[in-house]
Write an enzyme that holds these catalytic residues in place. Structure first.
Site, PDB file in Angstrom:
ATOM      1  N   LYS A  51      -3.451   8.376  -4.650  1.00  0.00           N
ATOM      2  CA  LYS A  51      -2.446   7.317  -4.834  1.00  0.00           C
ATOM      3  C   LYS A  51      -1.956   6.778  -3.494  1.00  0.00           C
ATOM      4  O   LYS A  51      -1.510   5.626  -3.407  1.00  0.00           O
ATOM      5  CB  LYS A  51      -1.287   7.823  -5.691  1.00  0.00           C
ATOM      6  CG  LYS A  51      -0.592   9.085  -5.181  1.00  0.00           C
ATOM      7  CD  LYS A  51       0.533   8.802  -4.217  1.00  0.00           C
ATOM      8  CE  LYS A  51       1.127  10.094  -3.686  1.00  0.00           C
ATOM      9  NZ  LYS A  51       2.224   9.853  -2.714  1.00  0.00           N
ATOM     10  N   THR A  75       4.957   5.289  -5.207  1.00  0.00           N
ATOM     11  CA  THR A  75       4.455   5.105  -3.856  1.00  0.00           C
ATOM     12  C   THR A  75       4.071   3.660  -3.568  1.00  0.00           C
ATOM     13  O   THR A  75       4.116   3.220  -2.425  1.00  0.00           O
ATOM     14  CB  THR A  75       3.239   6.029  -3.615  1.00  0.00           C
ATOM     15  OG1 THR A  75       3.530   7.324  -4.123  1.00  0.00           O
ATOM     16  CG2 THR A  75       2.941   6.157  -2.139  1.00  0.00           C
TER      17      THR A  75
END
Length: 330
Positions: free
Chosen positions: A190, A247
């Site tokens: 990610k 994120t």
């Protein structure tokens, strides 16, 4: 419970503080003498968590033996490229029934091993039970006792339950899973997509582009995860989709900040030199790009992030190349 926490950065300090506030005998190992002295005298780690008071019961030391003494649980929260050396440093202090908890997100660049694979390799003689802690967590919010949920993956259900109960608090909810590979890969990959999201935001492309990157990025994560033995469903959970959304959208995301600054024309080495903490996605991009080629997995976003970071690809051209790929079914 006596728990040794290795790593005095923002996440390691936060987890050690959480464990201490949960009533456990938490001992934090830090590398720098100055950080140890500051925590002992002011109960603060101002370099990484300015303004955040730490539990009075939290012990801190630069002495590995003192931190490990009597502990059965060892929680590692160091940058992923240093996880092997951290495992090796503490190997001489591990009891036979040790439980290793890893809170580091990345892929070891030299070996292309995940964090659990590095543990198995570095600590083979001990055969410790391994647990992976991952999910949408900004340390700055956790230490301020803001509601947070994440995943702890452990193949040994008894050990997983034990660690789950040790970490959980009214504002820190820990779910368990047995899919270690899926959870650790979600936390690593990610960060690559977050760099891409930062680039898109920095170029002013708006919400449409960000949503597309998150959605297609999740597809890349689960595709590589499945190829490496993870369960596709895991990537729909906190350690996959949850961490990805945080994120890619949060201003506290170091990887997103790297992307934002790259889009403004700054050089990677200059960006990294100015950062206090490690942006894991930079090295992870290199490692995952190599894994992608080795396993024959299609990951177009990762390819373009790699080109931006390591081949001086113009960010605007990278986006155009993504958009002009051959049309296909979703």
């Amino acid at each position: 419970m006596k728990i040794a926490v290795i790593g005095g950065g923002s996440w390691g300090t936060t987890l050690a503080d959480l464990l201490a506030k949960n009533g456990h005998e938490a001992r934090l190992w830090v590398r720098e003498q100055a950080v140890m002295n500051e925590i002992r005298t002011t109960r603060e780690n101002s370099w990484y968590l300015p303004g955040c008071k730490l539990a009075d019961s939290l012990e801190v030391s630069t002495d590995a033996a003192a931190v490990a003494d009597g502990a059965r649980h060892f929680l590692f929260a160091v940058p992923s490229q240093f996880i092997r050396s951290a495992y090796q440093r503490f190997s001489k202090y591990l009891p036979k029934n040790a439980v290793i908890i890893c809170a580091s997100k990345g892929i070891e660049l030299d070996s292309l091993m995940t964090m659990s694979q590095v543990c198995e390799d570095a600590l083979a003689a001990f055969k410790p039970r391994f647990a992976m802690l991952s999910g949408p967590t900004f340390a700055y919010e956790v230490i301020r006792d803001m509601p947070t949920a994440l995943t702890l993956a452990c193949k040994d259900k008894k050990a997983g339950k034990e660690v789950q109960e040790a970490l959980s608090s009214p504002n820190f909810r820990v779910y368990t899973s047995t899919d270690v590979r899926g959870v650790e890969l979600g936390g690593a990959i990610k960060n690559i997509i977050a760099i891409a999201a930062g680039v898109a935001d920095g170029l002013g492309f708006g919400g449409n582009a960000r949503a597309a990157l998150i959605t297609r990025g999740l597809h890349e994560m689960s595709r590589l995860g499945k190829a490496m033995g993870g369960e596709r469903q895991t990537f729909m959970g906190l350690s996959g989709m949850g961490d990805l959304v945080l994120t890619c959208t949060g201003d506290l995301s170091r990887n997103r900040q790297v992307g934002l600054r790259l889009a403004k024309g700054q050089k990677l080495l200059d960006i990294l030199a100015e950062m206090k903490m490690v942006a894991e996605g930079v090295k992870t991009t290199e490692a995952v790009h190599a894994l992608r080629e080795k396993l024959g997995v299609e990951m177009p976003i990762t390819e373009q992030v790699y080109a931006i970071l390591y081949k001086d690809q113009d960010p605007s051209k990278a986006v155009r190349d993504l958009m002009l790929r051959s049309l296909k079914d979703e």
